[in-house]
Design an enzyme around this catalytic site. Structure first.
Site, PDB file in Angstrom:
ATOM      1  N   LYS A 126       0.825  -1.220   0.000  1.00  0.00           N
ATOM      2  CA  LYS A 126       0.000   0.000   0.000  1.00  0.00           C
ATOM      3  C   LYS A 126       0.859   1.270   0.000  1.00  0.00           C
ATOM      4  CE  LYS A 126      -2.134  -1.821   3.565  1.00  0.00           C
ATOM      5  NZ  LYS A 126      -1.752  -3.229   3.417  1.00  0.00           N
ATOM      6  N   THR A 140      11.253   4.626   6.109  1.00  0.00           N
ATOM      7  CA  THR A 140      10.075   4.971   6.924  1.00  0.00           C
ATOM      8  C   THR A 140       9.355   3.683   7.326  1.00  0.00           C
ATOM      9  OG1 THR A 140       8.759   5.205   4.914  1.00  0.00           O
ATOM     10  CG2 THR A 140       9.656   7.232   5.861  1.00  0.00           C
ATOM     11  N   SER A 141      10.062   2.542   7.236  1.00  0.00           N
ATOM     12  CA  SER A 141       9.376   1.275   7.474  1.00  0.00           C
ATOM     13  C   SER A 141       9.643   0.738   8.883  1.00  0.00           C
ATOM     14  CB  SER A 141       9.790   0.275   6.395  1.00  0.00           C
ATOM     15  OG  SER A 141       8.783  -0.683   6.247  1.00  0.00           O
ATOM     16  N   ARG A 142      10.745   0.072   9.079  1.00  0.00           N
ATOM     17  CA  ARG A 142      11.134  -0.386  10.414  1.00  0.00           C
ATOM     18  C   ARG A 142      12.658  -0.278  10.523  1.00  0.00           C
ATOM     19  NH1 ARG A 142       6.766   0.406  11.651  1.00  0.00           N
ATOM     20  NH2 ARG A 142       5.189  -0.952  12.571  1.00  0.00           N
ATOM     21  N   ASP A 148      13.131   7.593   9.544  1.00  0.00           N
ATOM     22  CA  ASP A 148      12.010   7.837  10.454  1.00  0.00           C
ATOM     23  C   ASP A 148      11.972   6.761  11.531  1.00  0.00           C
ATOM     24  OD1 ASP A 148       9.592   9.268  11.243  1.00  0.00           O
ATOM     25  OD2 ASP A 148       8.519   7.462  10.613  1.00  0.00           O
ATOM     26  N   GLU A 189      15.084   2.068  18.588  1.00  0.00           N
ATOM     27  CA  GLU A 189      14.269   3.252  18.918  1.00  0.00           C
ATOM     28  C   GLU A 189      13.374   3.071  20.142  1.00  0.00           C
ATOM     29  OE1 GLU A 189      11.890   3.356  15.223  1.00  0.00           O
ATOM     30  OE2 GLU A 189      10.111   2.979  16.445  1.00  0.00           O
ATOM     31  N   HIS A 223       9.832   8.346  14.250  1.00  0.00           N
ATOM     32  CA  HIS A 223       8.688   7.483  13.923  1.00  0.00           C
ATOM     33  C   HIS A 223       7.411   8.318  13.824  1.00  0.00           C
ATOM     34  CE1 HIS A 223       7.658   2.982  13.982  1.00  0.00           C
ATOM     35  NE2 HIS A 223       6.704   3.621  13.335  1.00  0.00           N
ATOM     36  N   GLN A 224       7.489   9.359  13.010  1.00  0.00           N
ATOM     37  CA  GLN A 224       6.342  10.270  12.923  1.00  0.00           C
ATOM     38  C   GLN A 224       5.629  10.177  11.578  1.00  0.00           C
ATOM     39  OE1 GLN A 224       8.430  14.179  13.172  1.00  0.00           O
ATOM     40  NE2 GLN A 224       6.843  14.991  11.828  1.00  0.00           N
ATOM     41  N   PHE A 272       3.489   8.290  10.379  1.00  0.00           N
ATOM     42  CA  PHE A 272       2.042   8.000  10.427  1.00  0.00           C
ATOM     43  C   PHE A 272       1.226   9.171  10.968  1.00  0.00           C
ATOM     44  CE2 PHE A 272       0.934   7.719  14.931  1.00  0.00           C
ATOM     45  CZ  PHE A 272       2.197   7.827  15.486  1.00  0.00           C
TER      46      PHE A 272
END
Ligand code: NAI
Length: 345
Positions: free
Chosen positions: A154, A229-231, A255, A260, A292-293, A295
């Site tokens: 997605k 921006t995944s993991r 990200d 983290e 981790h922003q 989202f």
């Protein structure tokens, strides 16, 4: 009344969850602490546990929650690498939020990329200080560059559309390539060799852990920009640092970071950061870190709350069948969604 122990609660979580909870007689007990073996007991008296990406849901935690009578864990995230789903099988059902705003994450990936290649972060700091010099701010056009996208689900697909809008050439790698698309799939090695920019949009699994390590970086173009921006675990951060120091990696936009869990989402200013590797990465002029922003948009927060509440209601109302339940047997949620006609256990 359904009572939900809501771990790792942040100020921005509350309004949307309270709004949707009120509509369905659901009460959230917001706990600032993360879920782990020491804090599992705080769920006592609740029916459901709601967790986020840095809560620990290992076998020991699952056993403790099970002993307290918890039968449902509602993840308010898409990723579930922090949950031992096999340990949950036969004991606690696990539901997640497969999509809440893939646009939020894909747009953040592009925001990081643009910030990095046009040096916006540096310009912002300069002009605040009335420094209007342009030295050191030379960037490069994205137009005409090749971007390698790893993971074309997605978020990856939306990121591809955004990149195409910039006139970039897109190549991609996916373990399960989409059959119905015009995406140019290549092998991982070819993606590493041809990409000016590499953006990660695949899940973290045993197979993808440290997908970007010393060997992979060795195969990349000099000056490559890496966006994650995944993991965090997809990148071996030490190898990335070495790649940056060797001037092989031109820039990194992160990200997420492997370690983290005890750092991100909190205000640590005024504290001495114990993580030397993260400190060193942040100190690099060509590394941008957000905590981790990706989202974090109003639309995503509202969708997360709405889907989580609906997932919980399905468990209690609808014969317990929930499309967003993780599968403990085959591990293939998408297939299960189509085939599942009854509970997994
Ligand atoms: P998705 O499930 O729609 O797509 C993931 C894609 O990765 C699929 O096409 C799948 O076939 C592919 N894939 C699986 N194993 C692979 C492998 N070994 N190598 C290459 N590709 C592989 O997931 P979605 O919604 O696009 O999310 C992607 C990731 O983004 C999530 O797993 C999550 O970790 C991360 N994420 C990060 C957020 C943030 O705030 N930074 C927020 C939401 C998701």
């Amino acid at each position: 009344m359904i009572r939900v122990a809501f771990y790792d609660a942040k100020e921005y979580d509350r309004p949307s969850f309270e709004r949707f909870g009120r509509l369905h007689d659901m009460q959230f007990h917001f706990l600032e602490t993360k879920l782990n073996e020491d804090t599992a007991d705080l769920a006592k008296g609740c029916d459901v546990v709601c967790v986020f990406v840095n809560d620990t849901v290992n076998a020991a935690v699952i056993d403790k929650l099970y002993a307290l009578g918890i039968r449902l864990i509602a993840l308010r995230s898409a990723g579930y690498n922090n949950v031992d789903v096999r340990a949950a099988f036969g004991k606690i059902h696990v539901v997640h939020v497969p999509a809440y705003s893939p646009y939020a994450v894909a747009e953040h990936a592009m925001a990081l990329l643009l910030t990095s290649v046009r040096r916006i972060h540096k310009a912002y700091n300069r002009t605040r200080d009335f420094n209007f010099a342009l030295n050191g701010l030379v960037g490069f056009d994205l137009h005409g560059k090749t971007v390698g996208v790893i993971g074309t689900g997605k978020i990856g697909r939306i990121f591809i559309d955004i990149c195409r809008g910039f006139g970039m050439h897109v190549i991609a790698y996916d373990r399960f390539p989409a059959g119905d698309s015009d995406i140019e799939y290549v092998s991982l090695n070819e993606l590493f060799a041809r990409s000016d920019i590499i953006s990660l949009h695949c899940p973290l699994t045993e197979e993808t852990r440290h997908l970007i390590g010393t060997e992979a970086i060795g195969k990349m173009k000099k000056g490559v920009v890496i966006v994650n921006t995944s993991r965090g675990g997809l990148i071996d951060a030490e190898a990335l640092l070495q790649g940056i120091k060797a001037r092989k990696v031109g820039a990194a936009c992160l990200d997420v970071y492997e370690e983290e869990a005890d750092i991100f989402f909190e205000d640590r200013s005024g504290h001495i950061l114990n993580d030397d590797l993260l400190s060193r990465l942040i100190s690099m002029p060509n590394v941008i870190v957000t905590s981790h922003q990706a989202f974090l948009t109003e639309e995503a927060l509202s969708n997360i709350a709405e889907t989580t509440v609906s997932n919980i209601l399905s468990y209690f109302d609808n014969d317990g069948i929930c499309d967003n339940e993780l599968c403990y047997r085959c591990g293939n949620i998408e297939r299960c969604k189509k085939e599942r006609k009854e509970r997994c256990f």
